[in-house]
Design an enzyme around this catalytic site. Structure first.
Site, PDB file in Angstrom:
ATOM      1  N   PRO A  87      32.729  38.453  32.033  1.00 18.06           N
ATOM      2  CA  PRO A  87      33.574  37.710  32.959  1.00 18.06           C
ATOM      3  C   PRO A  87      33.630  38.397  34.321  1.00 18.06           C
ATOM      4  CG  PRO A  87      34.787  38.340  30.977  1.00 18.06           C
ATOM      5  CD  PRO A  87      33.471  38.998  30.906  1.00 18.06           C
ATOM      6  N   PRO A  88      34.022  37.670  35.352  1.00 17.76           N
ATOM      7  CA  PRO A  88      34.097  38.262  36.691  1.00 17.76           C
ATOM      8  C   PRO A  88      35.075  39.433  36.721  1.00 17.76           C
ATOM      9  CG  PRO A  88      34.467  35.897  36.782  1.00 17.76           C
ATOM     10  CD  PRO A  88      34.421  36.263  35.349  1.00 17.76           C
ATOM     11  N   GLY A  91      33.343  44.746  36.207  1.00 22.02           N
ATOM     12  CA  GLY A  91      32.651  45.952  36.654  1.00 22.02           C
ATOM     13  C   GLY A  91      31.139  45.913  36.498  1.00 22.02           C
ATOM     14  N   LYS A  92      30.536  44.724  36.496  1.00 23.02           N
ATOM     15  CA  LYS A  92      29.086  44.648  36.341  1.00 23.02           C
ATOM     16  C   LYS A  92      28.386  45.229  37.557  1.00 23.02           C
ATOM     17  CE  LYS A  92      29.248  40.199  35.717  1.00 23.02           C
ATOM     18  NZ  LYS A  92      30.709  40.068  35.740  1.00 23.02           N
ATOM     19  N   THR A  93      28.794  44.787  38.724  1.00 21.03           N
ATOM     20  CA  THR A  93      28.190  45.307  39.945  1.00 21.03           C
ATOM     21  C   THR A  93      28.464  46.804  40.064  1.00 21.03           C
ATOM     22  OG1 THR A  93      28.629  43.164  40.936  1.00 21.03           O
ATOM     23  CG2 THR A  93      27.991  44.928  42.419  1.00 21.03           C
ATOM     24  N   HIS A 109      67.665  28.035  32.714  1.00 22.28           N
ATOM     25  CA  HIS A 109      66.289  27.753  32.306  1.00 22.28           C
ATOM     26  C   HIS A 109      65.599  29.035  31.838  1.00 22.28           C
ATOM     27  CE1 HIS A 109      62.338  25.564  32.869  1.00 22.28           C
ATOM     28  NE2 HIS A 109      61.934  26.831  32.864  1.00 22.28           N
ATOM     29  N   GLU A 110      65.710  30.081  32.661  1.00 19.83           N
ATOM     30  CA  GLU A 110      65.023  31.329  32.312  1.00 19.83           C
ATOM     31  C   GLU A 110      65.636  31.970  31.073  1.00 19.83           C
ATOM     32  OE1 GLU A 110      62.255  32.014  33.487  1.00 19.83           O
ATOM     33  OE2 GLU A 110      62.340  30.556  35.124  1.00 19.83           O
ATOM     34  N   HIS A 145      64.296  30.385  27.963  1.00 18.39           N
ATOM     35  CA  HIS A 145      63.029  30.965  27.490  1.00 18.39           C
ATOM     36  C   HIS A 145      63.297  32.252  26.723  1.00 18.39           C
ATOM     37  CE1 HIS A 145      60.307  28.304  29.555  1.00 18.39           C
ATOM     38  NE2 HIS A 145      60.730  28.621  30.769  1.00 18.39           N
TER      39      HIS A 145
HETATM   40  P1  ADP Z   1      31.787  42.036  38.555  1.00 16.88           P
HETATM   41  O1  ADP Z   1      30.521  42.352  39.251  1.00 16.88           O
HETATM   42  O2  ADP Z   1      31.718  42.207  37.060  1.00 16.88           O
HETATM   43  O3  ADP Z   1      32.373  40.716  38.915  1.00 16.88           O
HETATM   44  P2  ADP Z   1      32.716  44.278  40.045  1.00 16.88           P
HETATM   45  O4  ADP Z   1      31.792  45.293  39.533  1.00 16.88           O
HETATM   46  O5  ADP Z   1      32.419  43.714  41.363  1.00 16.88           O
HETATM   47  O6  ADP Z   1      32.883  43.103  39.001  1.00 16.88           O
HETATM   48  O7  ADP Z   1      34.175  44.890  40.002  1.00 16.88           O
HETATM   49  C1  ADP Z   1      35.055  44.744  41.072  1.00 16.88           C
HETATM   50  C2  ADP Z   1      35.945  45.938  41.190  1.00 16.88           C
HETATM   51  O8  ADP Z   1      36.807  46.048  40.071  1.00 16.88           O
HETATM   52  C3  ADP Z   1      35.200  47.239  41.221  1.00 16.88           C
HETATM   53  O9  ADP Z   1      34.793  47.555  42.499  1.00 16.88           O
HETATM   54  C4  ADP Z   1      36.214  48.220  40.682  1.00 16.88           C
HETATM   55  O10 ADP Z   1      37.052  48.663  41.707  1.00 16.88           O
HETATM   56  C5  ADP Z   1      37.034  47.397  39.736  1.00 16.88           C
HETATM   57  N1  ADP Z   1      36.612  47.592  38.343  1.00 16.88           N
HETATM   58  C6  ADP Z   1      36.162  46.647  37.501  1.00 16.88           C
HETATM   59  N2  ADP Z   1      35.893  47.159  36.285  1.00 16.88           N
HETATM   60  C7  ADP Z   1      36.173  48.471  36.353  1.00 16.88           C
HETATM   61  C8  ADP Z   1      36.101  49.555  35.417  1.00 16.88           C
HETATM   62  N3  ADP Z   1      35.672  49.378  34.158  1.00 16.88           N
HETATM   63  N4  ADP Z   1      36.468  50.777  35.846  1.00 16.88           N
HETATM   64  C9  ADP Z   1      36.909  50.968  37.100  1.00 16.88           C
HETATM   65  N5  ADP Z   1      36.990  50.004  38.019  1.00 16.88           N
HETATM   66  C10 ADP Z   1      36.641  48.751  37.666  1.00 16.88           C
HETATM   67 ZN    ZN Z   2      60.150  27.784  32.513  1.00 16.72          ZN
HETATM   68 MG    MG Z   3      29.555  41.267  40.685  1.00 20.86          MG
END
Ligand code: ADP
Ligand code: ZN
Ligand code: MG
Length: 607
Positions: A210-211, A214-216, A430-431, A434
């Protein structure tokens, strides 16, 4: 890291100006300066001139060749070079002997036309060009990074380890991913070890998740760890206006990469070019060509050459199967949303760069952020730091982090929103509705905080429940409990004021979503048993699922969903009616305090 196109143009302009100046300098030198420094040319003379010079004892050296005689005349301090034709003159040798003039190959190497041209024009030009190159490179470096060029356009950015180097230390959790990648780093460092045993390194590794997981980041960390050239490019950069340009870029990229082997090529968001090819009308020629080129290139080089391709995507299911077969991206590394421990670690990594009061409750913050990605955790830390600055403090506290979680989830506090007293009363009930329904359940997540301070997101108040630990399996009972809690707000309005408001719209949406999933996805209804009624499209981006049933069945689904919600609503109401005194007491307390903690809530409840 990228040089923007206008900077590129700038660089080229400067380079042209530089070359022009160099040319001018060289011509001026050759036309004006050198002739002034007694620069000798060989002058043609007659044979009688030669004899006269001999007789005058001015000749200092002679060279006799097949078709010409060269000689040097001393005029004062200067040597003049002459040549003349050969005449059948037997007395010449004798004469030379007599005057004791060296002849034969005695003349020191006279300036050669070709050589002098080489020295005075070609050599300086080449020299200055090299210098220009060098300067331009430095200039580009100063601008922020060299890259691969194609037609003056960047193909890939090259990460240089010195600048903001990332290592595995910066990536918290994700141990499985790191393990797979360590092998690759090791291969790039000691390819021998693998060759000897006959092991082939995978050519391509696909990072999937998922986005914000930390893939990048991990790809950059691999570059930092491996210490080899690292070419990074985003899938969208291949997509061009003109058909064929993308494919050319792929070719160029691999060309360059194999020249720099061992190295890593990183293609981010590969789904932009790696989509399944299909015969649909919307198919995109350019994209398909680019993909085909990528497939060909990946087959084209041997993995032992040391070029390893990393790619990242959050939509693996739409990738072309050809891309995933062995020999291409044959290894997939999954990056999942962090679990409790993972979030604690990520929090620690990001708090490293922030001044804290040394008293941070990592565990609490991690619990409050269940289901949140690493990127969001990073964002929360930053928000907390900003908040600390706003409050004129020089350290970040746990409270800042708590507040920033709310900011990220619910938006900023809207301090100046004006609610009438009556509205405030309704929101408070309301709160508490819950919270009270939740508190009366068995094993429900404890209430962390209740507030009736409006938020910029539009929420007029909210109740925050925090689980003790991450849950991976949800029981049917638990899901029903959740729906019941969501119904609690509206139920309180009904029980106390005997009227209903628009304040429950978000609750209604979420309750419906959960009960629909129970029926269509989790097989939790009597009627449909274990039948799947919808398929989800992309599991990492959440969202779209499509019904896979007839419209009659769809009608029945709606009925089931409605039944679940109705029952939960009734239960919530019943629960509140049974505890109506507490409901009044707690609501009045909240109305007065505006924000109360879970502990305060439990104290009054158990009094
Ligand atoms: P993706 O490419 O998966 O969408 P990114 O690598 O761009 O995500 O992550 C965005 C930011 O989130 C990173 O620059 C970092 O600061 C933080 N982050 C995400 N995952 C981690 C992790 N496992 N450890 C530390 N920082 C993380
Ligand atoms: Zn509510
Ligand atoms: Mg990315």
């Amino acid at each position: 890291m990228n040089i923007k196109p206008n900077n590129d143009k700038e660089v080229r302009k400067r380079l042209l100006a530089y070359y022009a100046i160099v040319l001018i300098v060289i011509f001026v030198l050759n036309w004006v300066v050198f002739p002034m420094i007694a620069y000798q040319k060989q002058v043609t003379s007659t044979y009688s001139d030669f004899l006269n010079a001999l007789d005058d004892n001015k000749v200092v050296a002679v060279e006799i060749e097949d078709a010409q005689i060269s000689y040097v005349v001393k005029e004062g301090e200067r040597n003049l070079y002459f040549k003349t034709g050969v005449v059948d003159d037997p007395t010449l040798i004798e004469k030379l002997h007599e005057k004791d003039i060296p002849f034969g190959k005695a003349i020191p190497e006279r300036p050669n036309i070709f050589l002098s041209f080489l020295m005075s024009y070609i050599f300086p030009i080449v020299l200055f060009m090299l210098m220009g190159r060098f300067l331009a490179k430095n200039f580009q470096k100063r601008m922020g990074g060299a890259g691969l060029n194609i037609g003056g356009q960047k193909v890939a950015r090259v990460y240089k380890p010195e600048e903001g180097k990332k290592t595995f230390d910066d990536v918290a959790g994700q141990e499985e991913a790191k393990e797979s990648l360590i092998e690759i780093i090791d291969f790039l460092k000691n390819p021998k070890k693998y060759e000897e045993i006959g092991a082939k390194c995978p050519k391509g590794v696909l990072l999937v998740g998922p986005p914000g997981t930390g893939k990048t980041l991990i790809a950059k960390a691999v570059a930092g760890e491996a210490d080899v050239p690292f070419f990074a490019i985003s899938g969208s950069e291949f997509v061009e206006m003109f058909v064929g340009r993308g494919a050319a870029k792929v070719r160029e990229l691999f060309d360059q990469a194999s020249k720099h082997a061992p190295c890593i090529v990183f293609i981010d968001e590969i789904d932009t070019i790696g989509k399944k090819r299909d015969g649909s009308m919307t198919s995109n020629d350019e994209r398909e060509q680019t993909l085909n080129q990528l497939l060909t290139e990946m087959d084209g080089f041997e993995s032992n050459k040391g070029v390893i391709i990393l790619a990242a995507t959050n939509r693996p299911e739409i990738l072309d199967p050809a891309l995933l077969r062995p020999g291409r991206f044959d290894r997939q590394v999954r990056m999942e949303l962090p679990d409790l421990q993972g979030r604690i670690d990520i929090l620690k990594v990001h708090l490293r760069g922030v001044k804290t009061d040394g008293n941070i409750d990592h565990h609490l913050i991690a619990r409050m952020t269940a289901g949140v990605s690493g990127a969001e955790v990073a964002n929360i830390v930053n928000e907390a730091a900003l908040r600390a600055v706003r409050m004129n403090r020089d350290t970040v506290s746990t409270h800042d982090l708590e507040e920033s979680i709310e900011t990220v989830i619910a938006g900023q506090q809207k301090k100046n929103a004006i609610l009438s007293d009556e509205e405030k009363r309704i929101v408070a009930y309301h709160e508490i509705g819950h919270a009270l329904v939740a508190a009366k359940q068995k094993n429900a997540a404890p209430v962390q905080k209740i507030t009736i301070i409006p938020r910029t997101s539009g929420a007029l108040g909210y109740t925050m429940q925090v689980e003790e630990a991450d849950t991976y399996l949800l029981t049917k009972e638990k899901l029903l409990q959740k729906i019941e809690v969501l119904c609690g707000g509206r139920a309180a309005e009904e029980v106390v004021f005997n009227q209903i408001t628009t304040g429950a719209s978000n609750d209604i949406e979420r309750a419906t979503q959960i009960s629909r999933q129970m029926v269509t996805k989790y097989g939790m209804s009597e009627r449909f048993n274990m039948m799947a009624l919808e398929t989800s499209q992309n599991r990492y981006l959440g969202g779209d699922s499509t019904l896979t049933c007839s419209s009659e069945t769809s009608k029945l689904i709606d009925e089931e969903v409605l039944n679940i919600i109705k029952t939960s609503h009734e239960n919530a109401k019943k629960s509140l009616e049974e505890n109506i005194d507490k409901l009044h007491e707690l609501s009045n307390y909240l109305l007065e305090k505006e924000t109360i903690t879970g502990d305060e809530f439990m104290q009054i409840l158990n009094k």
